[in-house]
Design a protein around this motif. Structure first.
Motif, short mmCIF file in Angstrom:
data_model
loop_
_atom_site.label_atom_id
_atom_site.label_comp_id
_atom_site.label_asym_id
_atom_site.label_seq_id
_atom_site.Cartn_x
_atom_site.Cartn_y
_atom_site.Cartn_z
N ALA B 297 36.73 56.09 -10.85
CA ALA B 297 35.65 56.55 -9.99
C ALA B 297 35.05 55.37 -9.25
O ALA B 297 34.94 54.26 -9.80
N PHE B 298 34.70 55.63 -8.02
CA PHE B 298 34.04 54.61 -7.23
C PHE B 298 32.78 55.23 -6.65
O PHE B 298 32.83 56.25 -5.98
N ILE B 299 31.65 54.61 -6.96
CA ILE B 299 30.39 55.18 -6.49
C ILE B 299 29.75 54.20 -5.52
O ILE B 299 29.54 53.03 -5.86
N ASN B 300 29.49 54.68 -4.34
CA ASN B 300 28.86 53.85 -3.34
C ASN B 300 27.41 54.30 -3.18
O ASN B 300 27.14 55.41 -2.75
N VAL B 301 26.50 53.41 -3.54
CA VAL B 301 25.08 53.77 -3.48
C VAL B 301 24.44 53.03 -2.32
O VAL B 301 24.68 51.84 -2.13
N GLU B 302 23.65 53.76 -1.57
CA GLU B 302 22.97 53.13 -0.45
C GLU B 302 21.47 53.29 -0.67
O GLU B 302 20.98 54.40 -0.83
N ILE B 303 20.76 52.17 -0.70
CA ILE B 303 19.32 52.25 -0.92
C ILE B 303 18.61 51.60 0.25
O ILE B 303 18.96 50.48 0.65
N ASN B 304 17.66 52.30 0.82
CA ASN B 304 16.83 51.70 1.86
C ASN B 304 15.49 51.35 1.26
O ASN B 304 14.88 52.16 0.57
N GLY B 305 15.04 50.14 1.53
CA GLY B 305 13.79 49.71 0.92
C GLY B 305 12.83 49.09 1.92
O GLY B 305 13.14 48.92 3.09
N MET B 306 11.65 48.79 1.42
CA MET B 306 10.60 48.17 2.21
C MET B 306 10.05 47.01 1.40
O MET B 306 9.94 47.11 0.18
N ILE B 307 9.67 45.93 2.09
CA ILE B 307 9.02 44.85 1.34
C ILE B 307 7.56 45.22 1.14
O ILE B 307 6.85 45.53 2.09
N GLU B 308 7.14 45.20 -0.10
CA GLU B 308 5.79 45.63 -0.43
C GLU B 308 4.88 44.46 -0.73
O GLU B 308 3.67 44.57 -0.65
N GLU B 309 5.49 43.36 -1.15
CA GLU B 309 4.66 42.24 -1.55
C GLU B 309 5.48 40.95 -1.46
O GLU B 309 6.67 40.94 -1.73
N GLU B 310 4.77 39.87 -1.07
CA GLU B 310 5.40 38.55 -1.02
C GLU B 310 4.46 37.59 -1.72
O GLU B 310 3.30 37.47 -1.34
N THR B 311 4.95 36.92 -2.75
CA THR B 311 4.08 35.98 -3.45
C THR B 311 4.71 34.60 -3.50
O THR B 311 5.94 34.47 -3.41
N GLN B 312 3.87 33.59 -3.64
CA GLN B 312 4.25 32.19 -3.73
C GLN B 312 4.97 31.67 -2.50
O GLN B 312 5.74 30.72 -2.56
N SER B 313 4.72 32.29 -1.39
CA SER B 313 5.37 31.85 -0.15
C SER B 313 4.79 32.70 0.97
O SER B 313 4.19 33.75 0.73
N ASN B 314 4.92 32.22 2.21
CA ASN B 314 4.46 33.05 3.31
C ASN B 314 5.31 32.77 4.54
O ASN B 314 4.82 32.38 5.58
N ASN B 315 6.61 32.92 4.41
CA ASN B 315 7.45 32.65 5.58
C ASN B 315 8.60 33.65 5.70
O ASN B 315 9.76 33.28 5.78
N LEU B 316 8.24 34.90 5.67
CA LEU B 316 9.25 35.95 5.82
C LEU B 316 9.78 35.96 7.25
O LEU B 316 9.01 35.85 8.20
#
Lengths: 366, 400
Positions: B297-316
């Protein structure tokens, strides 16, 4: 025959659908799946198409004898003795069917709605309701069907449509089932035929149409609508439950109604609506059976005393409904009786049609 | 005379009115809102009255398990309609009762024997079952609930690792009906994408299906006034064989492709920055194959996400985003496959791979596999690969 009734094509179609959509719907998926497993949708499609032949033949007979009902043209085509013999079979069939289906209705009521209500009361009331309706006039019968049809099918779709998201594809595949032999497959289709064999009631109605020549077309349309309901019900129930779970229960469609969550959660439980609409469907089907039996007997005996026949029929149906000892026995009887029904909807009308052609019998034209 | 006749006729016909046989007013009903099933301790066993059986134990019983059923009843008069005044303790609106029995029905019959009102299951919201029972066999509990027409198929069954009666006693201070709050917790978890829709009806379908194993949520009592979904119990046949942690519920949901997404995952990049990414959409594609008599079996999972938090840095930045995506794909490939291997070891096929193979390769199934037991054996050693494709679609209100 003289009559002042005139039934429109739409009313005629709604009689076909209203009769087909009836008591057996709640349990039907189970019986088909029992025979063919995953192949239930294909088998039911096949069963529906085979029964469609029956509809076409019956309506063609109606076209050939536009002024007679099946009771009269039986006598014309087969001769008086043989014709009456088959008429009695038809009437007895419908009475038995009505009795057993009433019992099935009452079993659902006791099993899933009113457990403390004596079963005789449910049986009594639904037959009583059927017998207080006048059969003197065919158009009032048609009106009743026309009025109740939307009430009984719209809630059904209300249950079916939200169930879509619970369908698992692996419940429906492989579409030809696991090791289903031709014999099993035909048995599965037969179950569908058994459930919808009751459309034969239209053979009593065609002469009262405004235009009996349109009966083929509207009969087929009505049948296809009923067939669509049966087919989608079976497919969706199978898709949601799968062949193993369906066999665990008596009334898969009812359980489906109990599982459905309407988007927005307006209603917590939708099965109450399903049951109410199903009772309408039960009523219209039973009414059709009783209509056939009562008017059939009256026509055979050449009398207009419907009231007397109704009282006798009422008692007969009531007694028949009380015969089965338990729910398993009841389904046993139903399966046996309706097998005869399948013979009556396809081979029998075909036979009549062929004999009529051979003997060059024809009804009066309008 | 005629009038009299009509009056008498109407009087008599009123005898035929129905609906009265099943009449039970609200206050005559004991509305059961929640049930908790535990295994009773030894010394408690003495208190089983002989309601459904004669002295000397339950007939035909060789395993001798005694259940302790804790029921939460709503007290009709106490539940206020309309807006809440506050201050009232919710424990007072519900009545918690205990009953013992050798089966579910036995315990309920014993309970009925003690109650003035008729037990009514129509409002049953949640059934908590002790882990010990679930690890033994769950079918015996299910049968009664399936057969009883009053039980809703949309109620929840949950597993507890502590005493189940603890869970049912969790009573939030602001809610009038405690069990309702518990089941709402679960319902809303589904809406938040934190729990699969595995209520009764779905659970029973999965339990009896061939080539599918069921899951149930595991809950935990917190501070005696709320519950937490602490994982999923996964089954092999009728027995629970293992549990997950909460984040693995997210994995299960992702592989099943159930939406909306809900779980957040923490990830660190090379330069030491930490990001929290929340999934909001999950899709999956199953490809099953049988080559040379060996399923894979081969399972292909696709997840779409959002960045909710950035810590210890500020250069996204865009490049950073690609790096995070890359890291996430690697991480999830690793954990998804680890979890899958654990499932295989436990022979629990909760992703319904068996059912899919059965659906697509009926010939293989009917020749080689046939039964669920055989499938468990094959499943244990079969080749299953999960490939996760994580995509980040946004980063909230912040550019950097």
């Amino acid at each position: 025959m003289k009559h002042s009734d005139s039934i429109s094509s739409i009313q005629f179609a709604s009689i076909v659908t209203g009769t087909m959509v009836g008591i057996s719907l709640l349990g039907l998926p189970r019986f088909v799946v029992q025979e063919v497993g995953n192949a239930a949708p294909i088998a039911s499609l096949f069963g529906i198409l085979c029964s469609l032949v029956g509809v076409v033949v019956v309506t063609m007979l109606g076209k050939k004898f536009p002024k007679q009902t099946i009771i009269s043209y039986n006598k014309i085509v087969l001769g008086k003795f043989l014709g009456n013999f088959f008429n009695i079979i038809l009437i007895v069939f419908f009475l038995l069917l009505m009795g057993l289906e009433t019992r099935q209705f009452a079993e659902v009521m006791v099993g899933a709605l009113l457990p403390s209500t004596p079963i005789q009361v449910s049986i009594f009331l639904i037959i009583f309701l059927c017998s207080v309706i006048s059969f003197q006039n065919v158009s009032s019968f048609a009106f009743i069907h026309f009025f109740y049809l939307p009430l009984s099918i719209i809630p059904l779709f209300l249950v079916l449509i939200p169930s879509f998201r619970d369908i698992e594809i692996y419940h429906l595949l492989p579409i030809f089932g696991h090791n289903v032999s031709i014999n099993d497959f035909l048995n599965g289709s037969l179950r569908i035929g058994q459930a919808i064999s009751n459309f034969l009631v239209i053979a009593m109605i065609i002469p009262y149409m405004k235009n009996p020549n349109k009966s083929v077309k509207s009969g087929v349309w009505g049948f296809l609508l009923g067939g669509l309901i049966v087919f989608s019900l079976i497919t969706i129930t199978l898709g949601v439950f799968g062949e193993v779970t369906i066999l665990e229960m008596f009334w898969p469609a009812l359980v489906l109604g109990r599982m459905v969550q309407v988007p927005g959660e307006v209603l917590a439980r939708i099965d109450a609506i399903l049951i109410i609409s199903w009772i309408f469907a039960v009523f219209t089907s039973l009414l059709s059976y009783f209509f056939f039996s009562v008017r059939g007997i009256a026509e055979m005996l050449n009398t207009e005393k419907h009231r007397v026949i109704k009282i006798i029929g009422f008692l007969a149906v009531f007694c028949i409904a009380l015969i089965p000892q338990n729910i398993y026995e009841m389904y046993d009887y139903i399966l046996k009786i309706t097998t005869v029904g399948v013979l009556l909807i396809i081979p029998y009308p075909l036979l009549i049609l062929m004999i009529a052609k051979l003997r060059k019998k024809k009804g009066d034209t309008i | 005379m005629k009038k009299l006749f009509i009056i008498i006729f109407f009087c008599i016909s009123s005898l035929f009115l129905t609906g009265c046989w099943d009449r039970y007013e609200l206050e005559e009903r004991a509305n059961i809102l929640g049930l908790a099933v535990d295994i009773a301790e030894e010394e408690e066993g003495n208190s089983v009255p002989n309601v459904t059986h004669e002295e000397g134990g339950y007939p035909g019983n060789d395993k001798d398990t005694l259940y302790k059923v804790t029921a939460q009843l709503a007290i009709p008069g106490k539940i206020k309609l309309g807006p809440e005044k506050g201050g009232e303790e919710s424990q007072k609106t519900a009545w918690v009762l205990e009953s013992y029995g050798y089966t579910m029905k036995d315990a309920m019959a014993n309970l009925q024997q003690q109650l003035a009102e008729k037990i009514y299951y129509g409002h049953l919201q949640i059934i908590v079952v002790n882990k010990k029972i679930v690890e033994e066999d769950i079918t015996d509990i299910n049968d009664f609930l399936k057969r009883e027409y009053e039980v809703r198929r949309t109620a929840w069954m949950v597993v507890s690792e502590e005493a189940a009666s603890n869970i049912i006693q969790a009573a939030p201070p602001l809610e009038t009906v405690p069990s309702l709050y518990l089941s709402n917790t679960l319902d809303n978890s589904v809406r938040l994408g934190k729990l699969p829709r595995e209520f009764f009806g779905k659970f029973w379908v999965d339990l009896s299906d061939i080539g599918v194993d069921a899951v149930l949520p595991i809950v935990k009592n917190i501070d005696n006034d709320r519950i937490m979904v602490s994982g999923l119990a996964y089954f092999k046949g009728d027995k629970m064989v293992g549990r997950t942690n909460p984040l693995q519920i997210g994995q299960y949901l992702a592989v099943k492709g159930q939406n909306p997404g809900g779980y957040s995952v923490a990830i660190a990049t090379e330069d030491g920055a930490n990001y929290m990414v929340e999934s909001y959409e999950r899709n999956s594609k199953f490809k099953v194959k049988v080559t040379n008599g060996k399923p894979s079996a081969f399972i292909n999972v696709e997840i779409n996400g959002m960045i909710e938090e950035e810590t210890q840095s500020n250069n996204l930045s865009e490049e950073k985003l690609y790096e995070i995506e890359q890291k996430l794909c690697e991480l999830s490939d690793k954990v998804f496959n680890e979890f899958k291997e654990k499932l295989q070891q436990n022979q629990s096929d909760i992703y319904a791979i068996g059912a899919r193979i059965r659906a697509q390769y009926p010939k293989y199934w009917n020749d080689e596999v046939k039964t669920d037991e055989k499938w468990s054996e094959i499943y244990k050693d079969m080749d299953i690969q999960i490939k996760v494709d994580f995509k980040i679609k946004g980063s909230g209100m912040e550019w950097k």
